[in-house]
Design a protein around this motif. Sequence first.
Motif, PDB file in Angstrom:
ATOM      1  N   LEU A  46       0.811  -1.218   0.000  1.00  0.00           N
ATOM      2  CA  LEU A  46       0.000   0.000   0.000  1.00  0.00           C
ATOM      3  C   LEU A  46       0.846   1.270   0.000  1.00  0.00           C
ATOM      4  CD1 LEU A  46      -2.691  -1.000   2.668  1.00  0.00           C
ATOM      5  CD2 LEU A  46      -2.882  -1.134   0.178  1.00  0.00           C
ATOM      6  N   ASN A  47       0.418   2.254  -0.778  1.00  0.00           N
ATOM      7  CA  ASN A  47       0.939   3.607  -0.632  1.00  0.00           C
ATOM      8  C   ASN A  47       0.237   4.249   0.562  1.00  0.00           C
ATOM      9  OD1 ASN A  47       2.629   3.764  -3.066  1.00  0.00           O
ATOM     10  ND2 ASN A  47       0.693   3.614  -4.172  1.00  0.00           N
ATOM     11  N   ASN A  48       0.948   5.039   1.320  1.00  0.00           N
ATOM     12  CA  ASN A  48       0.386   5.650   2.521  1.00  0.00           C
ATOM     13  C   ASN A  48      -0.440   6.890   2.155  1.00  0.00           C
ATOM     14  OD1 ASN A  48      -0.158   6.063   5.231  1.00  0.00           O
ATOM     15  ND2 ASN A  48       1.710   7.273   5.564  1.00  0.00           N
ATOM     16  N   ILE A  49      -1.500   6.635   1.403  1.00  0.00           N
ATOM     17  CA  ILE A  49      -2.392   7.696   0.925  1.00  0.00           C
ATOM     18  C   ILE A  49      -3.828   7.206   1.094  1.00  0.00           C
ATOM     19  CG2 ILE A  49      -3.147   9.040  -1.089  1.00  0.00           C
ATOM     20  CD1 ILE A  49      -0.306   8.687  -2.228  1.00  0.00           C
ATOM     21  N   GLU A  50      -4.693   8.067   1.642  1.00  0.00           N
ATOM     22  CA  GLU A  50      -6.114   7.751   1.765  1.00  0.00           C
ATOM     23  C   GLU A  50      -6.896   8.706   0.867  1.00  0.00           C
ATOM     24  OE1 GLU A  50      -9.805   7.860   4.995  1.00  0.00           O
ATOM     25  OE2 GLU A  50      -7.769   8.425   5.613  1.00  0.00           O
ATOM     26  N   ILE A  51      -7.545   8.170  -0.154  1.00  0.00           N
ATOM     27  CA  ILE A  51      -8.336   8.996  -1.065  1.00  0.00           C
ATOM     28  C   ILE A  51      -9.731   9.181  -0.473  1.00  0.00           C
ATOM     29  CG2 ILE A  51      -9.325   9.184  -3.378  1.00  0.00           C
ATOM     30  CD1 ILE A  51      -6.261   9.457  -3.240  1.00  0.00           C
ATOM     31  N   VAL A  52     -10.150  10.439  -0.328  1.00  0.00           N
ATOM     32  CA  VAL A  52     -11.444  10.718   0.288  1.00  0.00           C
ATOM     33  C   VAL A  52     -12.417  11.417  -0.662  1.00  0.00           C
ATOM     34  CG1 VAL A  52     -10.461  10.831   2.611  1.00  0.00           C
ATOM     35  CG2 VAL A  52     -10.621  12.927   1.239  1.00  0.00           C
ATOM     36  N   LYS A  53     -11.936  11.919  -1.783  1.00  0.00           N
ATOM     37  CA  LYS A  53     -12.802  12.605  -2.738  1.00  0.00           C
ATOM     38  C   LYS A  53     -12.224  12.440  -4.132  1.00  0.00           C
ATOM     39  CE  LYS A  53     -12.923  17.173  -3.202  1.00  0.00           C
ATOM     40  NZ  LYS A  53     -13.158  18.624  -3.008  1.00  0.00           N
ATOM     41  N   ALA A  54     -13.106  12.402  -5.136  1.00  0.00           N
ATOM     42  CA  ALA A  54     -12.634  12.237  -6.507  1.00  0.00           C
ATOM     43  C   ALA A  54     -13.618  12.894  -7.466  1.00  0.00           C
ATOM     44  CB  ALA A  54     -12.478  10.753  -6.847  1.00  0.00           C
ATOM     45  N   SER A  55     -13.088  13.450  -8.545  1.00  0.00           N
ATOM     46  CA  SER A  55     -13.928  14.050  -9.578  1.00  0.00           C
ATOM     47  C   SER A  55     -13.152  14.069 -10.884  1.00  0.00           C
ATOM     48  CB  SER A  55     -14.337  15.477  -9.185  1.00  0.00           C
ATOM     49  OG  SER A  55     -15.095  16.084 -10.221  1.00  0.00           O
ATOM     50  N   GLY A  56     -13.737  13.485 -11.938  1.00  0.00           N
ATOM     51  CA  GLY A  56     -13.047  13.464 -13.226  1.00  0.00           C
ATOM     52  C   GLY A  56     -11.739  12.705 -13.125  1.00  0.00           C
TER      53      GLY A  56
END
Length: 377
Positions: free
Chosen positions: A9-19
């Motif tokens: 895992l990359n130590n990144i948490e995605i919480v929002k996305a658009s396009g």
Amino acid sequence: MNLFDVYPLNNIEIVKASGSAVWDAEGQEYLDLYGGHAVISIGHTHPHYVQRLTDQLNKVGFYSNSVKIPLQVQLAEKLGQVSGKADYQLFLCNSGAEANENALKLASFYNGRKKVIAFKGAFHGRTSLAVSATDNPKIIAPVNETDNIVFLPHNDEAALEQAFAEYGNDVAAVIIEGIQGVGGIKEASVSFLQKIRSLCDQYNAVYIADSVQCGYGRTGMFYSHDYAGVNADVYTMAKGMGNGFPVAGISIAPKFKPWHGMLGTTFGGNHLACAAALAVLEVIEQDDLLKNAETVGSYLIEELKKIEEVKEVRGRGLMIGIDLPESLSNVKKDLLFKHKIFTGEAKPNVIRLLPALNLTKDQADQFLKEFKIALKG
């Protein structure tokens, strides 16, 4: 209970996305040129997609294949129209591996045979026969091992002819990606795909076009194999088919005759899956995304070829592999953590670009600018 630790895992948490943009929990924006393994085909949280799923969820989210589901018929009709295979038949399932499993099973039912020809560098899934036809011994468990899979060199017509001459009447199917994804963005040649078609016709074997990653408009054609000008018997689909919703399918030539119980699945073709898949096709059609994938992809490929540090650029449309020397093995990581751009990789040192099909030229230019900086260290 802990998670079963199988993903690096990359130590990144995605919480929002658009396009083609995503944001992490700290509010940092990233350019997404990977789409979660080529899954995001029409952009994250596309309004039409969100509305389609929301409306359907407010009606009925699921019932089994024991009742009529008109959305399945609508999806089959739309898929036939957009793909240009209107006379084919659609079986719906849940994942790329499941699509390939069902395609191989269908082939064996069709001609009563067991042998399958696959190719070096292939990736067809992680389950049962699909993983056995994947060129990665590390992920093939002893229970998956079989003598029924024959691996041949990729794009080697002489080896293919020899294999058919040796045991052609035992061959159930030939399975091939139009462009190998995990294998490093390696394209099957036009003459090789045409040779597969002619030999399958000669020996009554089934030509399976694995379009799980390379299909659904990613290359500028609906199925990447179509650049060879011949039809496969079965096309397998997943990833971009649902823009993030788990849905997959196989498109089956008219010569295959179904019977009740031949194939089956609990969740395949459920109401929400069909709504998601219909939304994707509607956006692809309305926004002419096949053309956009071809145009923006060709632009990216030509610009990347001008960069001195790049060893080779491979691919078609928005399925692009950038082969870098070992001395630049840090670039993918730097793109993510220093330049805030998600990309993929293929071993040993290929950067994979698999963005949404509505990627803009401005976003392509943003990547090119940051990529050149990353190459300089």
